[in-house]
Enzyme design. Structure first.
Site, PDB file in Angstrom:
ATOM      1  N   ASN A  10       0.870  -1.175   0.000  1.00  0.00           N
ATOM      2  CA  ASN A  10       0.000   0.000   0.000  1.00  0.00           C
ATOM      3  C   ASN A  10       0.907   1.226   0.000  1.00  0.00           C
ATOM      4  O   ASN A  10       1.523   1.541   1.018  1.00  0.00           O
ATOM      5  CB  ASN A  10      -0.895  -0.036   1.251  1.00  0.00           C
ATOM      6  CG  ASN A  10      -1.733   1.218   1.387  1.00  0.00           C
ATOM      7  OD1 ASN A  10      -1.781   2.052   0.483  1.00  0.00           O
ATOM      8  ND2 ASN A  10      -2.392   1.367   2.530  1.00  0.00           N
ATOM      9  N   LYS A  12       0.086   4.244  -0.236  1.00  0.00           N
ATOM     10  CA  LYS A  12      -0.569   5.403   0.393  1.00  0.00           C
ATOM     11  C   LYS A  12      -0.379   6.653  -0.489  1.00  0.00           C
ATOM     12  O   LYS A  12      -0.359   6.518  -1.708  1.00  0.00           O
ATOM     13  CB  LYS A  12      -0.040   5.578   1.824  1.00  0.00           C
ATOM     14  CG  LYS A  12      -0.174   4.272   2.637  1.00  0.00           C
ATOM     15  CD  LYS A  12       0.040   4.443   4.107  1.00  0.00           C
ATOM     16  CE  LYS A  12      -0.132   3.091   4.805  1.00  0.00           C
ATOM     17  NZ  LYS A  12       0.000   3.154   6.251  1.00  0.00           N
ATOM     18  N   HIS A  96      -9.428   0.818   4.873  1.00  0.00           N
ATOM     19  CA  HIS A  96      -8.147   1.022   5.566  1.00  0.00           C
ATOM     20  C   HIS A  96      -8.367   1.933   6.768  1.00  0.00           C
ATOM     21  O   HIS A  96      -9.185   2.855   6.715  1.00  0.00           O
ATOM     22  CB  HIS A  96      -7.128   1.634   4.596  1.00  0.00           C
ATOM     23  CG  HIS A  96      -5.741   1.628   5.164  1.00  0.00           C
ATOM     24  ND1 HIS A  96      -5.309   2.586   6.054  1.00  0.00           N
ATOM     25  CD2 HIS A  96      -4.710   0.767   5.001  1.00  0.00           C
ATOM     26  CE1 HIS A  96      -4.056   2.312   6.402  1.00  0.00           C
ATOM     27  NE2 HIS A  96      -3.670   1.217   5.781  1.00  0.00           N
ATOM     28  N   GLU A  98      -6.767   4.338   7.870  1.00  0.00           N
ATOM     29  CA  GLU A  98      -6.608   5.774   7.594  1.00  0.00           C
ATOM     30  C   GLU A  98      -7.879   6.336   6.954  1.00  0.00           C
ATOM     31  O   GLU A  98      -8.255   7.476   7.215  1.00  0.00           O
ATOM     32  CB  GLU A  98      -5.368   5.996   6.706  1.00  0.00           C
ATOM     33  CG  GLU A  98      -4.091   5.796   7.518  1.00  0.00           C
ATOM     34  CD  GLU A  98      -2.892   5.292   6.747  1.00  0.00           C
ATOM     35  OE1 GLU A  98      -2.878   5.373   5.498  1.00  0.00           O
ATOM     36  OE2 GLU A  98      -1.952   4.792   7.405  1.00  0.00           O
ATOM     37  N   GLU A 168      -5.027  -5.210  10.322  1.00  0.00           N
ATOM     38  CA  GLU A 168      -4.011  -4.183  10.565  1.00  0.00           C
ATOM     39  C   GLU A 168      -4.318  -3.476  11.881  1.00  0.00           C
ATOM     40  O   GLU A 168      -5.126  -2.541  11.913  1.00  0.00           O
ATOM     41  CB  GLU A 168      -4.014  -3.150   9.430  1.00  0.00           C
ATOM     42  CG  GLU A 168      -3.717  -3.725   8.068  1.00  0.00           C
ATOM     43  CD  GLU A 168      -3.185  -2.669   7.111  1.00  0.00           C
ATOM     44  OE1 GLU A 168      -2.065  -2.857   6.623  1.00  0.00           O
ATOM     45  OE2 GLU A 168      -3.854  -1.652   6.892  1.00  0.00           O
ATOM     46  N   GLY A 174       2.676   2.158  10.716  1.00  0.00           N
ATOM     47  CA  GLY A 174       3.589   3.295  10.583  1.00  0.00           C
ATOM     48  C   GLY A 174       4.300   3.668  11.870  1.00  0.00           C
ATOM     49  O   GLY A 174       4.912   4.729  11.965  1.00  0.00           O
ATOM     50  N   SER A 214       3.809  -2.260  10.158  1.00  0.00           N
ATOM     51  CA  SER A 214       5.263  -2.270  10.351  1.00  0.00           C
ATOM     52  C   SER A 214       5.912  -3.602   9.955  1.00  0.00           C
ATOM     53  O   SER A 214       6.851  -4.066  10.605  1.00  0.00           O
ATOM     54  CB  SER A 214       5.626  -1.888  11.791  1.00  0.00           C
ATOM     55  OG  SER A 214       5.154  -0.581  12.089  1.00  0.00           O
TER      56      SER A 214
HETATM   57  P1  13P Z   1       3.255   0.284   7.591  1.00  0.00           P
HETATM   58  O1  13P Z   1       3.780  -0.981   6.971  1.00  0.00           O
HETATM   59  O2  13P Z   1       3.972   1.510   7.125  1.00  0.00           O
HETATM   60  O3  13P Z   1       3.158   0.169   9.082  1.00  0.00           O
HETATM   61  O4  13P Z   1       1.748   0.467   7.047  1.00  0.00           O
HETATM   62  C1  13P Z   1       0.867  -0.582   7.138  1.00  0.00           C
HETATM   63  C2  13P Z   1      -0.346  -0.245   6.370  1.00  0.00           C
HETATM   64  O5  13P Z   1      -1.125   0.617   6.767  1.00  0.00           O
HETATM   65  C3  13P Z   1      -0.590  -0.948   5.104  1.00  0.00           C
HETATM   66  O6  13P Z   1      -1.882  -0.728   4.651  1.00  0.00           O
END
Ligand code: 13P
Length: 253
Positions: A10, A12, A96, A98, A168, A174, A214
């Site tokens: 992803n 983002k 997601h 976010e 997740e 992150g 992560s």
């Molecule tokens: P990270 O791998 O940067 O923690 O992000 C995970 C994520 O949100 C994938 O959709």
């Protein structure tokens, strides 16, 4: 039944068309045509047209990070599943954290977007996961089951089996704080158990449940050696071809 590992990146809101094309070339060079894993990347919508021709024929799928419940109309600033399919996308990321936290997407939105994806011929990848507060309050199971029940409400078994689930935990996204393999496996087993109690056995057996939060080359193998962890949805570490390839290597090890 052995499930083929599924590793997805992803991206983002990172990598405009030029950087995305460069990353796609790196992925093409290191990961094209693997029979041992399903691979997909989710570039920002503006970079999808730059990435698709590079990944064509490589077996690395491209998906869209966000879709609207409607395929077209007066919905300024969002993406249509039908148009993403027309471009050549295969997957749609839905729900997601976010999107849920920053853009107010609800469980009900997730449900209707699954229909929108399917109508357009895109395969849904549905994200769920608890916040740190919810984990500390002992509410992990309640939260992920609520998200799952809402997402699968009224979905028939043969359709359910085409949905990929990404667990997740929000506190691991992150942050560099990865769920331990035991923590992740515990939730994944419960999610598979939920599928097994709501659907005929083949759905729980076939559905791939990815872990996200992560994931890095140095923790991927251990996470993915857990029986109910079928792959990873990778954020930060998917922005470098070598790191993503390292995670794929760990997943298939
Ligand atoms: P990270 O791998 O940067 O923690 O992000 C995970 C994520 O949100 C994938 O959709």
């Amino acid at each position: 039944m052995a499930r083929v590992p599924f590793i997805a990146g992803n991206w983002k809101l990172n990598h405009g068309p030029k950087a995305a094309a460069a990353l796609a070339m790196g992925l093409r060079d290191s990961l094209a045509n693997r029979g041992d894993a399903t691979l997909a990347v989710f570039p920002t919508a503006l970079s999808i047209p730059a990435v698709l021709p590079i990944l064509e024929g490589t077996g690395i799928h491209v998906g869209v990070q966000e879709i609207n419940a409607s395929q077209h109309g007066a919905f300024t600033g969002t993406n249509s599943a039908e148009m993403a399919r027309e471009l050549g996308c295969t997957y749609a990321l839905i729900g997601h954290s976010e999107r849920r936290q920053l853009f107010g997407e609800t469980d009900a939105d997730v449900r209707v977007k699954i229909d929108a994806a399917r109508e357009a011929g895109l395969l849904p990848m549905v994200c769920i996961g608890e916040t740190l507060q919810e984990r500390e309050a002992g509410r992990v199971e309640e939260v992920v089951f609520r998200q799952l029940s809402a997402a699968f409400e009224g979905i028939e078994a043969d359709v359910a089996a085409t949905i990929t689930i990404a667990y997740e935990p929000v506190w691991a996204i992150g942050t560099g704080v990865t769920a331990t393999p035991a923590q992740a496996q515990e939730v994944h087993a419960k999610l598979r158990g939920w599928l097994a109690t709501h659907y005929p056995a083949f759905v729980a057996e076939q559905t791939r449940i990815l872990y996200g939060g992560s994931v890095k080359p140095d923790n991927a193998a251990e996470l993915m050696s857990c029986p109910d962890i079928d792959g990873a949805l990778v954020g930060g570490a998917s922005l470098k071809a070598a790191d993503f390839a390292g995670i794929v290597a760990g997943a298939v090890a």
